[in-house]
Design an enzyme around this catalytic site. Structure first.
Site, PDB file in Angstrom:
ATOM      1  N   PRO A  85     108.317 -42.602  19.488  1.00 41.48           N
ATOM      2  CA  PRO A  85     107.879 -42.329  18.119  1.00 41.48           C
ATOM      3  C   PRO A  85     108.889 -42.823  17.094  1.00 41.48           C
ATOM      4  O   PRO A  85     110.091 -42.892  17.369  1.00 41.48           O
ATOM      5  CB  PRO A  85     107.770 -40.797  18.077  1.00 41.48           C
ATOM      6  CG  PRO A  85     107.672 -40.374  19.502  1.00 41.48           C
ATOM      7  CD  PRO A  85     108.481 -41.373  20.276  1.00 41.48           C
ATOM      8  N   CYS A  86     108.419 -43.156  15.920  1.00 40.10           N
ATOM      9  CA  CYS A  86     109.266 -43.677  14.842  1.00 40.10           C
ATOM     10  C   CYS A  86     109.742 -42.515  13.970  1.00 40.10           C
ATOM     11  O   CYS A  86     108.939 -41.739  13.465  1.00 40.10           O
ATOM     12  CB  CYS A  86     108.471 -44.677  14.000  1.00 40.10           C
ATOM     13  SG  CYS A  86     109.362 -45.380  12.621  1.00 40.10           S
TER      14      CYS A  86
END
Length: 376
Positions: A85-86
């Site tokens: 995930p960012c």
């Protein structure tokens, strides 16, 4: 339940599959015949049951936990894979390198595992927005961490004197539409090789930019000829979308809806894990339509008479290379979801996954480079 297993037992490189989802990255590597997965990590309930259904292994592990990190330290493996995930980084200082600059993020946990286990190579996958996330600071910190703190050569990064890094951001972005699938889907791919296995003066070519394989020529090859009425928009909802589109037309925001299967060689927009606008950006018009005016359960009005519908999970599975490619054995397609995974969850899992043919090409590139530098 029959467990669907794929790949050879004679693979030479061992992988760990972090943030595994439903195993798209793993599958792309396995399809080369050169890699074998030895450990996985995923916490989403429905991704886990699907992963176990497909591979016969429960991947339920938390990448951020000390318990899992200790497992990895005690596991012999060569390649780390992660579609992480960012997250934005809060830069606290530089005394402890990445332990200051990335703490509290899931990338920190990846970096922590890489530091402790030192795999030969890795592939990290993320959304295109990572490149400019937090005004580009996030991506720069990731690259600096991998190169300067962890000791890896990153494909697409030139290293200068005094730790200066020249980052060509275009080198990291690849689009699904160039790898045999009719979907506009740009993603970031970061591939690194441990510096001590690279011969002096070796220059890495660019990551694969396209494939000559054509899995589905365009959307006409993907769409099912007949689908259940639940996928058709009600007339009331279609009218709402039309009004929204008309209201925002020319203003640069809002789109109402987009019908994507029109023209000579149509391709879809990016499918999204969130559903919602992701489905409305990928509406199709069914030619052999006979649902107009029908009233079905859970629709507030009769079905529209224009044949406008959402794409189905099967069609999304094709757009990602899961159905009709990644799990196909001769004429038999081995991909399926377990019964407890709802249609809503199927959309989410496909939208949150990777395009298998892109990953397969990345895996071939990785293996070829390791062969060239005699690191296998």
């Amino acid at each position: 339940m029959q467990i669907l297993k794929f790949g050879s037992d004679n693979m030479s490189l061992k992988t760990i599959d972090l943030f595994a989802g439903i195993g798209g990255i793993r599958r792309g590597f396995e399809m080369t015949g050169k890699f074998q997965n030895v450990m996985s990590a995923e916490i989403d309930k429905y991704a886990c049951v699907t992963y176990e259904h497909l591979y016969g292994e429960n991947p339920h592990n938390d990448v951020s936990s000390d318990e899992f990190k200790k497992k990895v330290e005690n596991t012999n493996y060569d390649v780390l894979l992660a579609g992480f995930p960012c997250q934005a980084f809060s830069i606290a200082g530089k005394k402890l390198g990445f332990r200051d600059s990335t703490r509290g993020t899931l990338f920190f946990d990846i970096a922590d595992i890489i530091e402790k286990t030192k795999p030969k190579t890795f592939l990290l996958e993320n959304v295109e927005g990572l490149i400019n996330h937090n005004k580009g600071k996030t991506f720069n910190i990731i690259i600096e961490t991998l190169v300067n703190d962890l000791g890896y050569k990153i494909v697409g990064v030139e290293e200068g004197i005094g730790g200066y890094l020249k980052i060509n951001k275009e080198e990291f972005i690849r689009n699904t539409k160039n790898f045999g699938l009719p979907q506009k889907r740009s993603r970031v791919y970061i591939m690194g090789f441990r510096k001590d296995v690279i011969p002096e003066g070796y220059v890495f070519p660019s990551l694969p930019q396209r494939s000559t394989d054509v899995i589905y020529k365009n959307l006409y090859d993907v769409l099912q000829s007949s689908v259940d009425g639940r996928y058709y928009l009600s007339s009331a909802y279609l009218n709402t979308l039309k009004k929204h589109k008309s209201k925002h037309e020319g203003k640069g925001n809002g789109f109402g809806y987009i019908v994507v299967n029109e023209g000579e060689n149509p391709i879809s927009n990016t499918i999204l894990a969130t559903g919602g606008s992701g489905k409305e950006r990928n509406l199709v018009k069914q030619k052999n339509y006979n649902m107009g005016g029908k009233v079905i359960k859970n629709k507030k009005s009769e079905l529209n008479n224009e044949g406008i519908r959402h794409m189905t999970p099967i069609e999304w599975g094709k757009l990602q290379g899961f159905i009709g490619y990644g799990f196909k054995d001769g004429k038999k397609d081995g991909f399926s979801f377990p019964k407890e995974v709802s249609i809503t969850q199927q959309y989410k899992l496909f939208g949150n996954s990777v395009s298998i043919p892109v990953i397969e090409n990345m895996a071939k590139y990785m293996y070829d480079r390791l062969e060239e530098i005699n690191a296998i």
